[in-house]
Design a protein around this motif. Structure first.
Motif, short mmCIF file in Angstrom:
data_model
loop_
_atom_site.label_atom_id
_atom_site.label_comp_id
_atom_site.label_asym_id
_atom_site.label_seq_id
_atom_site.Cartn_x
_atom_site.Cartn_y
_atom_site.Cartn_z
N LEU A 153 0.83 -1.20 0.00
CA LEU A 153 0.00 0.00 0.00
C LEU A 153 0.87 1.26 0.00
O LEU A 153 1.75 1.41 0.85
CB LEU A 153 -0.92 0.02 1.23
N PRO A 154 0.63 2.20 -0.92
CA PRO A 154 1.42 3.45 -0.93
C PRO A 154 1.34 4.21 0.39
O PRO A 154 2.32 4.82 0.82
CB PRO A 154 0.80 4.24 -2.08
N VAL A 155 0.18 4.18 1.05
CA VAL A 155 0.00 4.94 2.28
C VAL A 155 0.87 4.43 3.41
O VAL A 155 1.11 5.13 4.41
CB VAL A 155 -1.49 4.95 2.69
N LEU A 156 1.38 3.21 3.27
CA LEU A 156 2.25 2.62 4.30
C LEU A 156 3.71 2.57 3.85
O LEU A 156 4.52 1.89 4.47
CB LEU A 156 1.76 1.22 4.66
N ALA A 157 4.04 3.31 2.79
CA ALA A 157 5.42 3.27 2.28
C ALA A 157 6.38 3.99 3.20
O ALA A 157 7.54 3.60 3.33
CB ALA A 157 5.46 3.88 0.87
N PHE A 169 5.33 9.24 7.29
CA PHE A 169 4.58 10.49 7.17
C PHE A 169 3.23 10.29 6.51
O PHE A 169 2.26 10.99 6.81
CB PHE A 169 5.41 11.54 6.40
N ARG A 170 3.15 9.33 5.59
CA ARG A 170 1.90 9.16 4.85
C ARG A 170 0.73 8.78 5.77
O ARG A 170 -0.28 9.48 5.85
CB ARG A 170 2.08 8.09 3.77
N ALA A 171 0.87 7.68 6.47
CA ALA A 171 -0.23 7.20 7.32
C ALA A 171 -0.46 8.11 8.51
O ALA A 171 -1.61 8.43 8.86
CB ALA A 171 0.07 5.78 7.79
N LEU A 181 -2.05 9.12 -0.25
CA LEU A 181 -2.65 7.82 -0.52
C LEU A 181 -2.15 7.18 -1.82
O LEU A 181 -2.36 5.98 -2.03
CB LEU A 181 -4.17 7.96 -0.59
N SER A 182 -1.48 7.96 -2.66
CA SER A 182 -1.10 7.44 -3.98
C SER A 182 0.43 7.33 -4.11
O SER A 182 1.16 7.99 -3.39
CB SER A 182 -1.65 8.36 -5.08
#
Length: 390
Positions: free
Chosen positions: A10-14, A17-19, A381-382
């Motif tokens: 998942l990109p959001v967990l890369a 900072f994202r999540a 998210l992307s």
């Protein structure tokens, strides 16, 4: 294994900072909206940490904890070149943070609620232990001590709620605030001169080593005095001194082109709020002013403005986009500063309008973070548009 593989993809967990910035944005909106609803009698109190204690706790250990986690999980990787949590381990950290936010509302035993909430910073410390301890800069180890202090601060709050430590909530929340001020001073001293030099051609921000040492000595002294003798003349004098030292720092960093570079302007203004908030926080020890009457100049003005500006900057930069603020992001920056003025300064100037300032400031806060999510959630998210990892 299939679930873990899907989480890892998942990109959001890369990257952290994202999540966590998504979580922080949602928490900023919901926690203030629920607080305003509680104040107006439209929402029940939580079963644990009710009233202003819950509000303060959610802003410090909910919203702010998510910002701290997202920032450090990303920055420490850059500082050390060592991996930090991503994929399934990052999802577990976010889940633990979320559990701490939900637990007071689920009717669980108060002791269990406390344990769930208190587990977050030790888990974050464990996730960052190797790069912080073994990385090239030993100064980074101070963050492990900060996590321990934040856990202690949270424990003081919960012990008060459990009837085991009278006054623990006030002291615990103040300890958390002082630790956050210390972190802001540390991180801003490290990154702001760099941001200014990299963002403005031929800029030469001045950094004075003696001043930097003084800032951290006074900040550490304020933290200790606030624990043993809060709101006295010593604490007030230290807060005033720290505010003036921070103002001196900002004068050294100043370049007039900061004011035409929005991604720098918002951070610089937030750090000005930090100086003003500390000065206003110290004045009641020497003048007839309400103690902690300007608390929101520190919390909304300094912490709110700086964290919103930093999240916007990181969300844009670390997803491979040009370091430019969208129009709606600029509106968000203006709204968060208006929230700080309405909530942190207006009650001091026109106390009779307190309820109006409270509601109007809360609405500006909610709108600011709503715009942050509108602009930046799709980025978080992307995948990066340049195809690079992260």
């Amino acid at each position: 294994m299939v679930v873990i593989s899907r989480l890892n993809a998942l990109p959001v967990l890369a990257l952290g900072f994202r999540a966590f910035f998504l979580a922080a944005g949602v928490a900023a909106i919901l926690s203030v909206a629920v607080w305003l609803a509680i104040l107006s009698g439209r929402w029940p109190q939580p079963g644990h940490l009710a009233g202003t204690v819950w509000h303060a706790h959610e802003m410090l250990f909910g919203y702010l904890a998510a910002v701290i986690a997202g920032f450090l999980l990303t920055a420490v990787r850059n500082w050390t070149g060592m991996a930090t949590a991503s994929g399934a381990p990052l999802a577990a950290l976010v889940g633990l943070w979320l559990a701490g936010r939900l637990a007071p509302w689920l009717g669980l035993p108060p002791g269990l609620v406390a344990l769930i909430d208190l587990a977050f910073f030790p888990a974050l410390a464990l996730a960052l232990w190797r790069p912080l301890w073994s990385g090239p800069n030993p100064v980074n180890r101070v963050f492990l001590a900060v996590f321990a202090g934040m856990t202690l601060a949270g424990a003081m709050v919960h012990l008060d709620a459990l009837g085991l430590f009278a006054g623990g909530a006030t002291r615990g929340h103040r300890l958390m605030l002082d630790l956050v001020v210390l972190v802001m001073l540390l991180v801003s001293g490290r990154v702001m001169p760099f941001f200014i030099k990299s963002g403005i051609a031929n800029a030469r921000p001045r950094v004075f080593p003696i001043l930097e040492r003084l800032v951290f000595i006074v900040a550490a002294g304020l933290l200790v005095i606030d624990l043993v003798q809060p709101m006295g003349r010593i604490a007030g004098g230290l807060a005033l001194t720290l505010g003036l030292l921070q103002l001196t720092r900002l004068i050294g960093w100043h370049d007039r082109r900061i004011w035409t570079t929005p991604m720098l302007t918002v951070l610089y203004v937030g750090l000005l709020w930090l100086a003003l908030g500390l000065i206003l926080d110290g004045l009641p020890a020497f003048r007839a002013m309400t103690p902690r009457g300007a608390l929101h100049a520190l919390t909304i003005g300094a912490i709110g403005v700086v964290t919103l500006g930093m999240m916007a900057r990181v969300a844009v930069g670390h997803t491979g986009r040009p370091m430019q603020a969208a129009t709606l992001t600029l509106v968000a920056f203006m709204l968060i500063n208006l929230a700080a003025a309405l909530r942190g300064l207006a009650p001091l100037l026109v106390p009779a309008g307190y309820q109006l300032w409270l509601m109007a400031g809360g609405l500006c806060w909610i709108l600011a973070f709503g715009l942050f999510l509108w602009v930046h959630a799709p980025m978080l998210l992307s995948p990066r548009p340049d195809g690079r990892p992260g």
